[in-house]
Design a protein around this motif. Structure first.
Motif, PDB file in Angstrom:
ATOM      1  N   ASN A 238       0.799  -1.116  -0.064  1.00 13.91           N
ATOM      2  CA  ASN A 238       0.004  -0.053  -0.027  1.00 13.91           C
ATOM      3  C   ASN A 238       0.906   1.369  -0.115  1.00 13.91           C
ATOM      4  O   ASN A 238       2.200   1.233   0.397  1.00 13.91           O
ATOM      5  CB  ASN A 238      -0.859  -0.027   1.334  1.00 13.91           C
ATOM      6  N   ALA A 239       0.356   2.616  -0.424  1.00 12.19           N
ATOM      7  CA  ALA A 239       0.974   3.449  -0.546  1.00 12.19           C
ATOM      8  C   ALA A 239       2.217   3.749  -0.955  1.00 12.19           C
ATOM      9  O   ALA A 239       3.447   3.735  -0.213  1.00 12.19           O
ATOM     10  CB  ALA A 239       0.832   4.328   1.064  1.00 12.19           C
ATOM     11  N   LEU A 240       2.440   3.123  -2.199  1.00 12.26           N
ATOM     12  CA  LEU A 240       3.668   2.972  -2.743  1.00 12.26           C
ATOM     13  C   LEU A 240       4.634   4.171  -2.635  1.00 12.26           C
ATOM     14  O   LEU A 240       4.204   5.433  -2.939  1.00 12.26           O
ATOM     15  CB  LEU A 240       3.617   2.563  -4.407  1.00 12.26           C
ATOM     16  N   LEU A 241       5.978   3.988  -2.376  1.00  7.23           N
ATOM     17  CA  LEU A 241       6.910   4.930  -2.357  1.00  7.23           C
ATOM     18  C   LEU A 241       7.886   4.663  -3.640  1.00  7.23           C
ATOM     19  O   LEU A 241       8.013   3.499  -3.963  1.00  7.23           O
ATOM     20  CB  LEU A 241       7.615   4.821  -1.136  1.00  7.23           C
ATOM     21  N   LEU A 242       8.671   5.757  -3.933  1.00  9.79           N
ATOM     22  CA  LEU A 242       9.736   5.252  -5.039  1.00  9.79           C
ATOM     23  C   LEU A 242      10.694   4.260  -4.658  1.00  9.79           C
ATOM     24  O   LEU A 242      11.054   3.609  -5.666  1.00  9.79           O
ATOM     25  CB  LEU A 242      10.346   6.953  -5.336  1.00  9.79           C
ATOM     26  N   GLY A 243      10.977   4.367  -3.416  1.00 13.89           N
ATOM     27  CA  GLY A 243      11.895   2.993  -2.751  1.00 13.89           C
ATOM     28  C   GLY A 243      11.418   1.784  -3.028  1.00 13.89           C
ATOM     29  O   GLY A 243      12.383   0.935  -2.839  1.00 13.89           O
ATOM     30  N   ASP A 244      10.182   1.865  -3.203  1.00 11.72           N
ATOM     31  CA  ASP A 244       9.635   0.427  -3.409  1.00 11.72           C
ATOM     32  C   ASP A 244       9.805  -0.355  -4.776  1.00 11.72           C
ATOM     33  O   ASP A 244       9.670  -1.412  -5.006  1.00 11.72           O
ATOM     34  CB  ASP A 244       8.012   0.269  -3.154  1.00 11.72           C
ATOM     35  N   SER A 245      10.652   0.615  -5.804  1.00 10.11           N
ATOM     36  CA  SER A 245      10.910   0.103  -7.185  1.00 10.11           C
ATOM     37  C   SER A 245      11.741  -1.050  -6.660  1.00 10.11           C
ATOM     38  O   SER A 245      12.778  -0.845  -6.346  1.00 10.11           O
ATOM     39  CB  SER A 245      11.355   1.057  -7.985  1.00 10.11           C
ATOM     40  N   ALA A 246      11.540  -2.190  -7.340  1.00  7.65           N
ATOM     41  CA  ALA A 246      12.409  -3.293  -7.030  1.00  7.65           C
ATOM     42  C   ALA A 246      11.936  -4.544  -7.821  1.00  7.65           C
ATOM     43  O   ALA A 246      10.860  -4.646  -8.544  1.00  7.65           O
ATOM     44  CB  ALA A 246      12.617  -3.802  -5.668  1.00  7.65           C
ATOM     45  N   LEU A 247      12.851  -5.565  -7.867  1.00  3.74           N
ATOM     46  CA  LEU A 247      12.441  -6.851  -8.292  1.00  3.74           C
ATOM     47  C   LEU A 247      11.675  -7.735  -7.144  1.00  3.74           C
ATOM     48  O   LEU A 247      12.402  -7.732  -5.995  1.00  3.74           O
ATOM     49  CB  LEU A 247      13.357  -7.800  -9.051  1.00  3.74           C
ATOM     50  N   TYR A 248      10.546  -8.260  -7.403  1.00  8.56           N
ATOM     51  CA  TYR A 248       9.883  -8.866  -6.179  1.00  8.56           C
ATOM     52  C   TYR A 248       9.969 -10.409  -6.545  1.00  8.56           C
ATOM     53  O   TYR A 248       9.173 -10.719  -7.300  1.00  8.56           O
ATOM     54  CB  TYR A 248       8.475  -8.520  -5.822  1.00  8.56           C
ATOM     55  N   LEU A 249      10.536 -11.238  -5.484  1.00 10.27           N
ATOM     56  CA  LEU A 249      10.785 -12.524  -5.922  1.00 10.27           C
ATOM     57  C   LEU A 249       9.946 -13.470  -4.973  1.00 10.27           C
ATOM     58  O   LEU A 249      10.027 -13.163  -3.727  1.00 10.27           O
ATOM     59  CB  LEU A 249      12.353 -12.874  -5.609  1.00 10.27           C
TER      60      LEU A 249
END
Lengths: 114, 115
Positions: free
Chosen positions: B79-90
């Protein structure tokens, strides 16, 4: 806190020669260690593992050595092939825990050139 | 045999939005773990589920949540996405969480970009 460390971000090896990738860990509770290989745009692929009751495990061209007193493990690839070029991650876990969490190093980019 | 599958492959969201990522484990595997990998780092543990119960959580804020369904598939919600949540989710699956076969097998990941 980085409990698993891969201090070499990159390694370049000629085809046919040996590649040695190193990994150190700080947590003495770790008793199971794994190596994963990762190509770009793909998930990590399991390569080989070793339990702390052993000091060596071999699978074809891949051998992992574990030195518990030094908290150090290494992956040997012999002979190296261009297709081995990838990022290699070392991972560790505590099998005695009910939580099967893996702790990863930052990875080492291996490049095998012809 | 099919390996671990994840959907979608890529996702672009804007800050403040919500995202749901999905994972189907290897047939017969009852444990699913989620990891976040940012560029230049190794995967970082987010959650582990076993038999539909949360077994553990890494050092991630409450904006991250997950659940496991009766067929052992799993969803990761942010929730409430931040720029820092940009990533590869495995997503990774294993037969159990401890003892026996502990090797975790990973899916191809979902690349999340937050603008």
């Amino acid at each position: 806190d980085q409990q698993v460390k891969q201090n070499s971000p990159s390694l370049s090896v000629q085809e046919g020669r040996i590649s040695i990738l190193n990994c150190d860990y700080t947590n003495s509770m770790f008793d199971y260690f794994l190596w994963y290989k990762k190509y770009p745009a793909e998930g990590p692929t399991f390569l080989i593992s070793i339990s702390s009751i052993k000091d060596k495990n071999e699978d074809g061209r891949f051998t992992v050595f574990l030195n518990k007193s030094a908290k150090h493990l290494s992956l040997h690839i012999v002979p190296s092939q261009p297709g081995d070029s990838a990022v290699y991650f070392c991972a560790a876990s505590n099998r005695g825990s009910t939580l099967g969490r893996l702790y990863f190093g930052r990875g080492t980019q291996l490049t095998v050139w012809p | 045999d099919a390996g671990v599958t994840q959907s979608p492959t890529h996702l672009i969201k804007t800050r403040g939005q919500h995202v749901t990522l999905r994972c189907s484990p290897i047939s017969g595997h009852k444990s699913v773990s989620w990891y976040q990998q940012v560029l230049g780092q190794g995967p970082q543990f987010i959650f582990q589920y076993y038999e539909k119960e949360e077994r553990g959580r890494g050092n991630f804020p409450d904006r991250f949540s997950a659940r496991q369904f009766p067929n052992y598939s799993s969803e990761l919600n942010v929730n409430a996405l931040l720029l820092g949540d940009s990533a590869l989710y495995l997503c990774a699956s294993s037969f159990s969480t401890s003892g026996g076969t502990d090797t975790q097998y990973f899916g191809p990941g979902t690349r999340l970009t937050v603008l």
